[in-house]
Structures are given as structure tokens and as C-alpha cells.
Motif scaffolding. Sequence first.
Motif, mmCIF file in Angstrom:
data_model
loop_
_atom_site.group_PDB
_atom_site.id
_atom_site.type_symbol
_atom_site.label_atom_id
_atom_site.label_comp_id
_atom_site.label_asym_id
_atom_site.label_seq_id
_atom_site.Cartn_x
_atom_site.Cartn_y
_atom_site.Cartn_z
ATOM 1 N N ILE A 176 0.837 -1.208 0.000
ATOM 2 C CA ILE A 176 0.000 0.000 0.000
ATOM 3 C C ILE A 176 0.871 1.257 0.000
ATOM 4 O O ILE A 176 0.554 2.249 -0.667
ATOM 5 N N GLU A 177 1.984 1.225 0.734
ATOM 6 C CA GLU A 177 2.910 2.361 0.728
ATOM 7 C C GLU A 177 3.449 2.603 -0.679
ATOM 8 O O GLU A 177 3.588 3.753 -1.115
ATOM 9 N N HIS A 178 3.757 1.516 -1.388
ATOM 10 C CA HIS A 178 4.261 1.640 -2.755
ATOM 11 C C HIS A 178 3.221 2.314 -3.648
ATOM 12 O O HIS A 178 3.547 3.205 -4.445
ATOM 13 N N LEU A 179 1.959 1.904 -3.513
ATOM 14 C CA LEU A 179 0.896 2.508 -4.305
ATOM 15 C C LEU A 179 0.763 4.003 -4.011
ATOM 16 O O LEU A 179 0.546 4.818 -4.918
ATOM 17 N N HIS A 180 0.894 4.365 -2.718
ATOM 18 C CA HIS A 180 0.803 5.780 -2.357
ATOM 19 C C HIS A 180 1.978 6.569 -2.926
ATOM 20 O O HIS A 180 1.814 7.693 -3.420
ATOM 21 N N LEU A 181 3.173 5.976 -2.888
ATOM 22 C CA LEU A 181 4.337 6.646 -3.465
ATOM 23 C C LEU A 181 4.155 6.846 -4.964
ATOM 24 O O LEU A 181 4.495 7.912 -5.500
ATOM 25 N N GLN A 182 3.603 5.856 -5.626
ATOM 26 C CA GLN A 182 3.361 5.986 -7.061
ATOM 27 C C GLN A 182 2.334 7.075 -7.347
ATOM 28 O O GLN A 182 2.440 7.799 -8.345
ATOM 29 N N ALA A 231 -9.000 4.995 0.197
ATOM 30 C CA ALA A 231 -8.143 4.998 -0.984
ATOM 31 C C ALA A 231 -6.723 4.723 -0.510
ATOM 32 O O ALA A 231 -6.125 5.557 0.180
ATOM 33 N N TYR A 232 -6.201 3.544 -0.823
ATOM 34 C CA TYR A 232 -4.886 3.115 -0.359
ATOM 35 C C TYR A 232 -4.842 3.144 1.173
ATOM 36 O O TYR A 232 -5.652 2.484 1.826
ATOM 37 N N ASN A 233 -3.924 3.919 1.741
ATOM 38 C CA ASN A 233 -3.798 3.973 3.203
ATOM 39 C C ASN A 233 -4.446 5.230 3.793
ATOM 40 O O ASN A 233 -4.058 5.696 4.870
ATOM 41 N N PHE A 234 -5.446 5.742 3.123
ATOM 42 C CA PHE A 234 -6.210 6.892 3.614
ATOM 43 C C PHE A 234 -7.671 6.479 3.733
ATOM 44 O O PHE A 234 -8.280 6.063 2.737
ATOM 45 N N ALA A 235 -8.212 6.575 4.940
ATOM 46 C CA ALA A 235 -9.560 6.078 5.196
ATOM 47 C C ALA A 235 -10.384 7.132 5.916
ATOM 48 O O ALA A 235 -9.851 7.922 6.697
ATOM 49 N N SER A 236 -11.685 7.106 5.667
ATOM 50 C CA SER A 236 -12.600 7.971 6.398
ATOM 51 C C SER A 236 -13.645 7.100 7.091
ATOM 52 O O SER A 236 -14.267 6.254 6.468
#
Length: 241
Positions: A176-182, A231-236
Amino acid sequence: MTVKDTIYAQPHEAVGEFQFDESVVAVFPDMIQRSVPGYQTILTGIGELTAQYAQPDSQLYDLGCSLGAASLTMRRKALTGCRIIAVDTSQPMIDRAREHIEGFHSDIPVTLQCEDMTETVIENASVVVINFTLQFIEPEARQLLVNRIYQGLRPGGILILSEKIHFNSEPMQQTIEHLHLQFKRANGYSELEIGQKRASLENVLISDTEATHLDRMKQAGFEHANIWFQAYNFASFLAIK
């Protein structure tokens, strides 16, 4: 006109801790759009949830309001007779938020308060929003804040809590960190910018897991709580009293 975030575009001899100062305020809209996947969807959702749950003659809270984006969204959907209280510890954020909010006419009053949200009095509330701000509060103070929010909410009131989360599974965390970096690379951030900002946030932004957030809400008294958007590592999260 949105000012481009170039705070970390040049090498810094020493990267200090991230602060919501004048330099961040000037580029904040660009910074958050390019760094937080799903941010605009969350704002839209806050408006829709406000339309659904705001109660007549109640107070709506935007805790950690930054430039007032959530406050403006709530104000467009709130009932006449409601009042919004927007809180932030950064005076530059409050000053700029006032300019943004005063730029739009509405019958819903907004009170801006420069203070620590852990000291804000929560009362007669039907909607409380904490949009990517709890993660900047000392971890030991988070449960007490959520407790006070629950106590200050009317029956049927809601807490909307948006946060960066982490995962207990190391392979999942890395993926998930990789996806956020991308995501950030695709939005034009260089490796230098990504690395320097990460260093500045290392001891400032302390994330929790989904389970920790849900347990905290349950301990406060919320019987109904879950993620409504991620969305990825961001949640509400949405918690209903």
C-alpha cells in the motif's frame, strides 16, 4: 490561483519537523490534492453526510479545519439554524480560512477558533468532522478527545474521522505504501521531495490501524462505526451515536 507545493523541491541541510506555518498555508490546497488520494471524494461525502445527519439548531464542528474546506462543504448542506465551529491550532491557517469562508455568502454562521482541539468544548453537536488531524495529536490524548465528542453529540449525531492508517501485515503495508508513493510520483513529486517530506513527518504524523480507530470509537460509546471510504492507506470513518 493554486500555488504549487515546492517546499521540499530543493535539498535542505537539515529537515525540521513538519509545521503548519505560513509556507505550508500558501501551498496547502496543492499539497493535499497531490498527496492524499480520494481527498475530493471525502469532501463531497462530508457534505452529503451533513445533509443527512445535521439536526435543526445544532452545532457542527470542523476540528483541525486548516483552510476551511470541510467547513465550506458542511455549510453548503447544513440546515438553517445550524452553526459551524471551525478549530485549528495554526493562526496562519485560521487567518486564511477566514478569507476563504468570507468569500462565500451563507446564512450559516462559521466561528473560527485558534486553539487545541483537545480543549474545544463540544456541545449540542450533530456533526463533528476531524479530517486528517487526529494523526497529529499525541496518541495518549486521542481516546479522551473521541470520548468528549461522543458526549457532546446529540443522539443520532455523527463523527466523521479521516486518517492515514497503517497495516499490521508487513507485506500489505509495503504494498500500500508503494501505491501511495506511485500516486505522489504521478502527481509530479520528485524523489527528493518525497524523501524530505517523509523525514519531516516521521515523528509528527503518528498513524493508527483501522482496528485501533474502531476500538477507540467503541470505547467512547459509539455502537455503529465503520469505514465509509478508503483509498490506499487513507480512510474515512463514520461513527453514529
